[in-house]
Design an enzyme around this catalytic site. Sequence first.
Site, PDB file in Angstrom:
ATOM      1  N   ASP A   1      20.171  -6.983 -23.707  1.00 50.63           N
ATOM      2  CA  ASP A   1      20.914  -7.352 -22.508  1.00 50.63           C
ATOM      3  C   ASP A   1      19.873  -7.566 -21.408  1.00 50.63           C
ATOM      4  OD1 ASP A   1      22.796  -7.955 -20.627  1.00 50.63           O
ATOM      5  OD2 ASP A   1      24.081  -6.232 -21.051  1.00 50.63           O
TER       6      ASP A   1
HETATM    7  C1  BGC Z   1      25.480  -8.625 -18.897  1.00 56.43           C
HETATM    8  C2  BGC Z   1      25.573  -9.503 -20.118  1.00 56.43           C
HETATM    9  C3  BGC Z   1      25.332 -10.930 -19.738  1.00 56.43           C
HETATM   10  C4  BGC Z   1      23.970 -11.018 -19.076  1.00 56.43           C
HETATM   11  C5  BGC Z   1      23.600 -12.433 -18.658  1.00 56.43           C
HETATM   12  C6  BGC Z   1      24.194  -8.848 -18.127  1.00 56.43           C
HETATM   13  O1  BGC Z   1      24.246  -8.219 -16.903  1.00 56.43           O
HETATM   14  O2  BGC Z   1      25.611  -7.278 -19.251  1.00 56.43           O
HETATM   15  O3  BGC Z   1      26.836  -9.360 -20.707  1.00 56.43           O
HETATM   16  O4  BGC Z   1      25.441 -11.759 -20.840  1.00 56.43           O
HETATM   17  O5  BGC Z   1      23.978 -10.218 -17.914  1.00 56.43           O
HETATM   18  O6  BGC Z   1      24.371 -12.845 -17.590  1.00 56.43           O
END
Ligand code: BGC
Length: 679
Positions: free
Chosen positions: A245
């Site tokens: 993530d």
């Molecule tokens: C989230 C993800 C997301 C990523 C990109 C993160 O803060 O937890 O689910 O895909 O950001 O935006």
Amino acid sequence: MKRFVLSLAAVVLGVVTLSAQSITQEDKDRAKALVEKMTLEEKIDYIGGLNKFYIRGVERLGIPEIRMADGPQGVRNDTKSTLFACGVAAAATWNETAMKEMGTALGQDARARGVHIMLGPGVNIYRSPLCGRNFEYMGEDPYLASRAAVNYIKGIQAEGVMATIKHFAMNNQEYDRHHVSSDVDERTMNEIYFPSFRAAVEEAKVGAVMTSYNQVNGIHAAENPYLIRENLKGKWGFQGFVMSDWTSTYSTLGCIRGGLDLEMPMAYCMDRASVMALLENGVVEESEIDEKVQNILQALIAFGFLDRPQLDKNISEDNQYSNDIAYKLSCESAVLLKNEGVLPLKGATKKNQIVLMGPNADVIPCGGGSGRVDAIHTTSLAEGMKTLGKKYPTVLVDNYKSSVSAIEKAAAVIVSVGYDKTSERENSDRTFTLPEGQDEMIEFAAAHNKNVIVVIYAGGAVDMSRWQDKVAAIVMGWYPGQQGGLAIANILAGKVNPSGKLPMSFEKTLEDNPTYNSYYPAEPRSKRGFTYKFVTYTEGIFVGYRGYERKGIEPAYPFGYGLSYTTFEYAASNCIKSGDGYDVVFTVTNTGKRDGAEVSEIYVGEKNPCVARPAKELKGFAKTVIPAGKSAKVRVHLPKSAFEYYDVKSHEWVLNPGYFTVYIGSSSADIRLTEEVLM
Ligand code: BGC
């Protein structure tokens, strides 16, 4: 004719790309040849993301830059696009075809924008209504979440777009998400939290997996070999790549050894200097870096990304198919929770109009954070009511306190409440009570009119205790997507018969929730020399309805519940041996005056279990459209796996031979027929 040719082409293309989803030996060989041509520096750089949402290209080897975009309910990042009903709403349709169509439409929207990888679906299990990201996920039940995930992924990937299942694993709360460890026992992980990921890998051949922010049993998910190496890549045979993530990595060696392949959004830990230092010291070998590059490349090759442009200029950015699917999902996901005869609306007059009020009356809200989507166009409930024409004259009031006489005279009062991108979102949790002032507003309306209809936009249960008994109807709209206002207006007017059912239990009070005492972290403790915050999932496998049934607590609205404008009767059930399990066969009759669709739910309970097991667990369902007065024969297959539990001694799913009860119901609390089977 043009439409027919186009859909025929789509079907043909679908078949071609679908077959490319599994990673073949040829894809692996091609990836290996590329890895061999890359310099060490190129390889290290390759395993760290670029410009927030890209995998870098290697021009000299013909490897293109790869574009990613969030997320579960539409294509985000530098674009406006179709806003679909949120993930939990897709689960609330209980319609596998609709779930797949959502994926197809998302895939088309991604192709229209040249996006290779969609960062969805999100499938973390709903433990408590407090989690700020419940709206992105697919409810409290692993079977329902698995079916939703599998169909959604198959839909996306058949369009030539890679799906990313997230967040692996046990990211079931948002507060302090970087620091809290979800401490969960092996059986609970396997029975509750892993199934949707496993099904995505084994059945839908998902191309990418995103790890979560939290730790699992004291080790961050992105660096957790038990999660990534032992289960995901080991037991389940995942051949795609694992990305972190965004900023969820914490150590270079942990990322390398744990099994992570790609660090997003850029190399914080697996950067050149840090990786080189470990290589030079002999702690890490070059083959460990090669393995990651190989995993990424073989997946990109399998999806055809090295061989064709991703942008499909034949698909409009404002895609009619996507808009139609967005509408269908909103219609099928709305759950009618209560109806004391006020719905469908009887119509109104100019003197006694319908009053519409509340913070979400003239907007289409959507949850916040990375799941938020900027829609190209929306139809709010206020706009939706206008499309109903003269029979339903509707006045939108602000300032409801000074509109009393209008509220008193109204044929019905619709109060549209709930959360939005600021109050229900990633990176923080939400309240169980509705945002400030909304309970008062509903109570005010109910004190002045007996036909109050509450429409709720939220990702899960809310506290209704102050007004549930005082209002005439309650509709759960979730975050319904860009056509949500039109869909809900049509449901209120009876043009669409509601057919959504709850993908989670709605508790009466927060204290009733099985995780009430195990949601927030206990005092930090030390393990392996570190002090860390942790949440022990003391409820174990007894999450949601499994927990309410065990404790004998009656929820406000049970899992699988939802009303219709018609009624259904069940009869003539039979379980017929089929394959390694049974086919459950029964007849459902629409006994009312309107056409409707009924979700039939099949639960299984073991009669004499040798370990503690839930009284019953969802193992199958079918949604059947049945015209008024007609009957339909429904058949649902229960494979052997539907009867098994996870055995911690053998670390496998096993069957305890004996008798099982098969429950056939309209909700988890409304069982219409039972059968006994021997396995
Ligand atoms: C989230 C993800 C997301 C990523 C990109 C993160 O803060 O937890 O689910 O895909 O950001 O935006």
